[in-house]
Design an enzyme around this catalytic site. Structure first.
Site, PDB file in Angstrom:
ATOM      1  N   GLY A  46     -51.944  34.170  40.270  1.00  0.00           N
ATOM      2  CA  GLY A  46     -52.247  32.990  40.935  1.00  0.00           C
ATOM      3  C   GLY A  46     -51.034  32.364  41.618  1.00  0.00           C
ATOM      4  CD  GLN A  51     -46.636  28.702  42.825  1.00  0.00           C
ATOM      5  OE1 GLN A  51     -47.683  29.088  42.837  1.00  0.00           O
ATOM      6  NE2 GLN A  51     -45.862  29.361  42.162  1.00  0.00           N
ATOM      7  CB  CYS A  99     -44.078  29.695  37.194  1.00  0.00           C
ATOM      8  SG  CYS A  99     -44.632  28.974  38.946  1.00  0.00           S
ATOM      9  CG  LEU A 100     -45.485  34.427  41.256  1.00  0.00           C
ATOM     10  CD1 LEU A 100     -46.431  34.785  42.562  1.00  0.00           C
ATOM     11  CD2 LEU A 100     -44.793  35.601  40.710  1.00  0.00           C
ATOM     12  CG  HIS A 141     -49.564  27.732  35.944  1.00  0.00           C
ATOM     13  ND1 HIS A 141     -48.476  28.068  35.123  1.00  0.00           N
ATOM     14  CD2 HIS A 141     -49.034  27.840  37.337  1.00  0.00           C
ATOM     15  CE1 HIS A 141     -47.672  28.339  35.882  1.00  0.00           C
ATOM     16  NE2 HIS A 141     -47.619  28.377  37.221  1.00  0.00           N
ATOM     17  CD  GLU A 142     -51.566  29.184  40.338  1.00  0.00           C
ATOM     18  OE1 GLU A 142     -50.620  28.632  40.974  1.00  0.00           O
ATOM     19  OE2 GLU A 142     -50.928  30.034  39.437  1.00  0.00           O
ATOM     20  CG  HIS A 145     -48.025  25.411  41.006  1.00  0.00           C
ATOM     21  ND1 HIS A 145     -46.614  25.033  41.104  1.00  0.00           N
ATOM     22  CD2 HIS A 145     -48.107  26.350  40.432  1.00  0.00           C
ATOM     23  CE1 HIS A 145     -45.956  26.225  40.295  1.00  0.00           C
ATOM     24  NE2 HIS A 145     -46.888  26.946  40.042  1.00  0.00           N
TER      25      HIS A 145
HETATM   26 NI    NI Z   1     -46.893  28.730  38.759  1.00  0.00          NI
END
Ligand code: NI
Length: 174
Positions: A46, A51, A99-100, A141-142, A145
């Site tokens: 995701g 991000q 998380c990236l 989670h997304e 963000h």
């Molecule tokens: Ni993340």
């Protein structure tokens, strides 16, 4: 299509509240394609627009759960524009999240096990769906963000400090 650079902590952009997507047009679709390509390049499931530094309410998800005959994940990307959580279950589920934007760090986070979500697709179509399992976790989670929230915000201060210390150590060794 292009792979975009991923914004990592402690970049303050990750704390921005993203604004709505008003015009779903060719430029939006081109950006969604870039976001999907970036997610695959980073081996994520995701990715939210912020991000890659774009503060619009757009996210992409592909759990890549299915495998083909050669054992390779089958790609089935989905874009969610202006996603909104309408309701959540009382029941919680715990998942070891990463998380990236917080590379190579993982911690268990408890979130509602299922949620009902409304969103628009990249053609402007409206959708509403009940989600559970990994999709529910990933979606929450997304969407976090888009509101400037990171998974580490759901941890105790002790655990959060541990994650950040490990990240600092990893970056020094890189
Ligand atoms: Ni993340």
């Amino acid at each position: 299509m292009a792979v975009l650079p991923i914004v990592e902590v402690p970049d303050p952009r990750l704390r921005l509240v993203s604004g709505p997507v008003d015009a779903i047009d060719a430029a939006t679709r081109a950006f969604v394609a870039d976001l999907i390509e970036t997610m695959y390049a980073a081996k994520g499931i995701g990715l939210a627009a912020i991000q890659v530094g774009v503060d619009r309410r757009i996210l992409v998800i592909d759990l890549q759960a299915e495998e083909d005959a050669e054992g390779k994940p089958v790609r089935d990307p989905h874009a969610y524009l202006n996603p909104e959580i309408l309701s959540v279950s009382d029941e919680l589920s715990v998942y070891n999240e990463g998380c990236l934007s917080i590379p190579e760090q993982y911690a268990e986070v408890a979130r509602p096990a299922s949620c009902r979500v409304r969103w628009q697709d990249e053609q402007g179509g409206d959708h509403e769906e009940d989600m559970d399992g990994l999709l529910a976790t990933c979606m929450q989670h997304e969407i976090d963000h888009l509101n400037g929230v990171l998974f580490t915000d759901h941890l105790s201060r002790l655990k959060r400090d541990m994650v950040m210390k490990k990240l600092t150590k990893m970056r020094k060794m890189a």
